[in-house]
Design a protein around this motif. Structure first.
Motif, PDB file in Angstrom:
ATOM      1  N   PHE A  31      -6.337   4.478 -24.942  1.00  0.00           N
ATOM      2  CA  PHE A  31      -5.625   3.222 -25.133  1.00  0.00           C
ATOM      3  C   PHE A  31      -4.734   3.326 -26.355  1.00  0.00           C
ATOM      4  CE2 PHE A  31      -9.606   2.723 -27.373  1.00  0.00           C
ATOM      5  CZ  PHE A  31      -9.279   2.049 -28.526  1.00  0.00           C
ATOM      6  N   ALA A  32      -3.757   2.418 -26.399  1.00  0.00           N
ATOM      7  CA  ALA A  32      -2.781   2.451 -27.486  1.00  0.00           C
ATOM      8  C   ALA A  32      -2.232   1.056 -27.723  1.00  0.00           C
ATOM      9  CB  ALA A  32      -1.635   3.402 -27.142  1.00  0.00           C
ATOM     10  N   SER A  33      -1.774   0.850 -28.942  1.00  0.00           N
ATOM     11  CA  SER A  33      -1.138  -0.410 -29.286  1.00  0.00           C
ATOM     12  C   SER A  33      -0.047  -0.146 -30.310  1.00  0.00           C
ATOM     13  CB  SER A  33      -2.159  -1.396 -29.858  1.00  0.00           C
ATOM     14  OG  SER A  33      -1.505  -2.594 -30.244  1.00  0.00           O
ATOM     15  N   ASP A  34       1.115  -0.743 -30.077  1.00  0.00           N
ATOM     16  CA  ASP A  34       2.172  -0.679 -31.081  1.00  0.00           C
ATOM     17  C   ASP A  34       2.273  -2.014 -31.828  1.00  0.00           C
ATOM     18  OD1 ASP A  34       3.299  -2.226 -29.101  1.00  0.00           O
ATOM     19  OD2 ASP A  34       4.983  -0.883 -28.709  1.00  0.00           O
ATOM     20  N   ASP A  35       1.257  -2.847 -31.644  1.00  0.00           N
ATOM     21  CA  ASP A  35       1.174  -4.131 -32.338  1.00  0.00           C
ATOM     22  C   ASP A  35       0.924  -3.869 -33.827  1.00  0.00           C
ATOM     23  OD1 ASP A  35       0.308  -6.657 -33.363  1.00  0.00           O
ATOM     24  OD2 ASP A  35      -0.329  -7.247 -31.347  1.00  0.00           O
ATOM     25  N   TRP A  36       1.724  -4.430 -34.683  1.00  0.00           N
ATOM     26  CA  TRP A  36       1.620  -4.169 -36.126  1.00  0.00           C
ATOM     27  C   TRP A  36       0.260  -4.577 -36.689  1.00  0.00           C
ATOM     28  CZ3 TRP A  36       0.681  -8.026 -39.646  1.00  0.00           C
ATOM     29  CH2 TRP A  36       0.859  -9.343 -39.208  1.00  0.00           C
ATOM     30  N   LYS A  37      -0.467  -5.459 -36.011  1.00  0.00           N
ATOM     31  CA  LYS A  37      -1.772  -5.911 -36.494  1.00  0.00           C
ATOM     32  C   LYS A  37      -2.909  -4.967 -36.127  1.00  0.00           C
ATOM     33  CE  LYS A  37      -1.331  -9.825 -34.284  1.00  0.00           C
ATOM     34  NZ  LYS A  37      -0.067  -9.617 -33.611  1.00  0.00           N
ATOM     35  N   SER A  38      -2.642  -3.998 -35.279  1.00  0.00           N
ATOM     36  CA  SER A  38      -3.691  -3.111 -34.793  1.00  0.00           C
ATOM     37  C   SER A  38      -4.064  -2.071 -35.840  1.00  0.00           C
ATOM     38  CB  SER A  38      -3.240  -2.408 -33.512  1.00  0.00           C
ATOM     39  OG  SER A  38      -4.269  -1.572 -33.039  1.00  0.00           O
ATOM     40  N   LEU A  39      -5.358  -1.918 -36.082  1.00  0.00           N
ATOM     41  CA  LEU A  39      -5.836  -0.875 -36.986  1.00  0.00           C
ATOM     42  C   LEU A  39      -5.832   0.491 -36.298  1.00  0.00           C
ATOM     43  CD1 LEU A  39      -8.865  -2.720 -38.612  1.00  0.00           C
ATOM     44  CD2 LEU A  39      -6.575  -2.384 -39.567  1.00  0.00           C
ATOM     45  N   ILE A  40      -5.859   0.490 -34.969  1.00  0.00           N
ATOM     46  CA  ILE A  40      -5.883   1.721 -34.186  1.00  0.00           C
ATOM     47  C   ILE A  40      -4.616   1.768 -33.336  1.00  0.00           C
ATOM     48  CG2 ILE A  40      -7.133   3.059 -32.450  1.00  0.00           C
ATOM     49  CD1 ILE A  40      -9.653   1.433 -33.271  1.00  0.00           C
ATOM     50  N   THR A  41      -3.763   2.772 -33.571  1.00  0.00           N
ATOM     51  CA  THR A  41      -2.553   2.888 -32.752  1.00  0.00           C
ATOM     52  C   THR A  41      -2.833   3.624 -31.446  1.00  0.00           C
ATOM     53  OG1 THR A  41      -1.894   4.856 -33.977  1.00  0.00           O
ATOM     54  CG2 THR A  41      -0.962   2.758 -34.695  1.00  0.00           C
ATOM     55  N   THR A  42      -3.706   4.628 -31.482  1.00  0.00           N
ATOM     56  CA  THR A  42      -4.134   5.321 -30.265  1.00  0.00           C
ATOM     57  C   THR A  42      -5.615   5.654 -30.390  1.00  0.00           C
ATOM     58  OG1 THR A  42      -3.605   7.526 -31.098  1.00  0.00           O
ATOM     59  CG2 THR A  42      -1.874   6.386 -29.858  1.00  0.00           C
ATOM     60  N   GLY A  43      -6.271   5.703 -29.266  1.00  0.00           N
ATOM     61  CA  GLY A  43      -7.673   6.072 -29.242  1.00  0.00           C
ATOM     62  C   GLY A  43      -8.037   6.650 -27.894  1.00  0.00           C
ATOM     63  N   SER A  44      -9.045   7.497 -27.889  1.00  0.00           N
ATOM     64  CA  SER A  44      -9.533   8.045 -26.630  1.00  0.00           C
ATOM     65  C   SER A  44     -11.010   8.366 -26.777  1.00  0.00           C
ATOM     66  CB  SER A  44      -8.749   9.302 -26.227  1.00  0.00           C
ATOM     67  OG  SER A  44      -8.963  10.331 -27.168  1.00  0.00           O
ATOM     68  N   GLY A  45     -11.653   8.505 -25.654  1.00  0.00           N
ATOM     69  CA  GLY A  45     -13.058   8.835 -25.667  1.00  0.00           C
ATOM     70  C   GLY A  45     -13.605   8.980 -24.264  1.00  0.00           C
ATOM     71  N   TYR A  46     -14.905   9.189 -24.192  1.00  0.00           N
ATOM     72  CA  TYR A  46     -15.545   9.279 -22.890  1.00  0.00           C
ATOM     73  C   TYR A  46     -16.946   8.703 -22.964  1.00  0.00           C
ATOM     74  CZ  TYR A  46     -18.408  13.234 -24.429  1.00  0.00           C
ATOM     75  OH  TYR A  46     -19.306  14.017 -25.094  1.00  0.00           O
ATOM     76  N   TRP A  47     -17.442   8.343 -21.792  1.00  0.00           N
ATOM     77  CA  TRP A  47     -18.834   7.951 -21.607  1.00  0.00           C
ATOM     78  C   TRP A  47     -19.415   8.881 -20.564  1.00  0.00           C
ATOM     79  CZ3 TRP A  47     -17.669   2.089 -20.702  1.00  0.00           C
ATOM     80  CH2 TRP A  47     -17.410   1.484 -21.928  1.00  0.00           C
ATOM     81  N   ARG A  48     -20.632   9.316 -20.804  1.00  0.00           N
ATOM     82  CA  ARG A  48     -21.331  10.144 -19.823  1.00  0.00           C
ATOM     83  C   ARG A  48     -22.689   9.521 -19.562  1.00  0.00           C
ATOM     84  NH1 ARG A  48     -22.722  16.489 -19.925  1.00  0.00           N
ATOM     85  NH2 ARG A  48     -23.192  16.622 -17.703  1.00  0.00           N
ATOM     86  N   TYR A  49     -23.043   9.450 -18.319  1.00  0.00           N
ATOM     87  CA  TYR A  49     -24.267   8.807 -17.870  1.00  0.00           C
ATOM     88  C   TYR A  49     -25.135   9.870 -17.201  1.00  0.00           C
ATOM     89  CZ  TYR A  49     -20.803   4.971 -17.824  1.00  0.00           C
ATOM     90  OH  TYR A  49     -19.809   4.085 -18.118  1.00  0.00           O
ATOM     91  N   LEU A  50     -26.296  10.164 -17.777  1.00  0.00           N
ATOM     92  CA  LEU A  50     -27.189  11.186 -17.230  1.00  0.00           C
ATOM     93  C   LEU A  50     -28.482  10.523 -16.772  1.00  0.00           C
ATOM     94  CD1 LEU A  50     -26.760  13.789 -20.119  1.00  0.00           C
ATOM     95  CD2 LEU A  50     -25.631  13.823 -17.896  1.00  0.00           C
ATOM     96  N   PRO A  51     -28.744  10.488 -15.463  1.00  0.00           N
ATOM     97  CA  PRO A  51     -29.981   9.864 -14.999  1.00  0.00           C
ATOM     98  C   PRO A  51     -31.196  10.665 -15.453  1.00  0.00           C
ATOM     99  CG  PRO A  51     -28.850  10.936 -13.168  1.00  0.00           C
ATOM    100  CD  PRO A  51     -27.952  11.045 -14.372  1.00  0.00           C
ATOM    101  N   ASN A  52     -32.256   9.961 -15.770  1.00  0.00           N
ATOM    102  CA  ASN A  52     -33.522  10.604 -16.118  1.00  0.00           C
ATOM    103  C   ASN A  52     -34.657   9.730 -15.583  1.00  0.00           C
ATOM    104  OD1 ASN A  52     -34.328   8.652 -18.173  1.00  0.00           O
ATOM    105  ND2 ASN A  52     -32.884   9.635 -19.562  1.00  0.00           N
ATOM    106  N   PRO A  53     -35.894  10.193 -15.648  1.00  0.00           N
ATOM    107  CA  PRO A  53     -37.001   9.419 -15.062  1.00  0.00           C
ATOM    108  C   PRO A  53     -37.177   8.019 -15.669  1.00  0.00           C
ATOM    109  CG  PRO A  53     -37.696  11.668 -15.500  1.00  0.00           C
ATOM    110  CD  PRO A  53     -36.333  11.508 -16.117  1.00  0.00           C
ATOM    111  N   ARG A  54     -36.729   7.809 -16.902  1.00  0.00           N
ATOM    112  CA  ARG A  54     -36.881   6.503 -17.563  1.00  0.00           C
ATOM    113  C   ARG A  54     -35.658   5.605 -17.385  1.00  0.00           C
ATOM    114  NH1 ARG A  54     -37.687  10.494 -20.477  1.00  0.00           N
ATOM    115  NH2 ARG A  54     -35.968  10.150 -21.898  1.00  0.00           N
ATOM    116  N   GLY A  55     -34.597   6.102 -16.792  1.00  0.00           N
ATOM    117  CA  GLY A  55     -33.381   5.311 -16.642  1.00  0.00           C
ATOM    118  C   GLY A  55     -32.153   6.181 -16.743  1.00  0.00           C
TER     119      GLY A  55
END
Length: 122
Positions: free
Chosen positions: A89-113
């Motif tokens: 994601f990105a923002s060119d809004d002057w109020k934004s503390l973050i101009t660009t950001g990226s990341g990932y989520w990974r979901y690994l099933p296990n016996p407890r959830g």
């Protein structure tokens, strides 16, 4: 991982992987718990093989908000049963503390959830 390479977190969640996926991937559910996004609006997606583009807004108080754009891509059900979702994601809004950001989520099933892993570069 070095201190400058981003934020990495792992946590075990004792619920079904489908519930965690739905709460993190559905914009209406996501904006209820993720403080980075007060509003998320998916844009039309003509090709399901391309990332899902979206507009977002984050209310920062005093009637002010930060607006930006982003895209996400999810892989649901790998042969091993795990799932992955990436976000930019990105923002060119002057109020934004973050101009660009990226990341990932990974979901690994296990016996407890599910073991939930996340990494962000901001």
């Amino acid at each position: 991982m070095t201190a400058t390479s981003g934020l990495y977190i792992e946590i075990d969640i004792q619920v079904d992987i489908d519930l965690v996926w739905r709460l993190t991937q559905d914009p209406a559910s996501h904006q209820r718990w993720d403080l980075r996004f007060s509003e998320i609006e998916y844009l039309p997606r003509p090709n399901p093989n391309e990332p899902q583009r979206f507009l977002y807004q984050t209310r920062i108080g005093f009637g002010l908000a930060v607006a930006g754009t982003g895209e996400s891509m999810g892989q649901r059900d790998s042969p091993e049963g795990d799932r992955t979702s990436s976000l930019r994601f990105a923002s060119d809004d002057w109020k934004s503390l973050i101009t660009t950001g990226s990341g990932y989520w990974r979901y690994l099933p296990n016996p407890r959830g599910v073991r939930f892993l996340t990494w962000y570069d901001y």
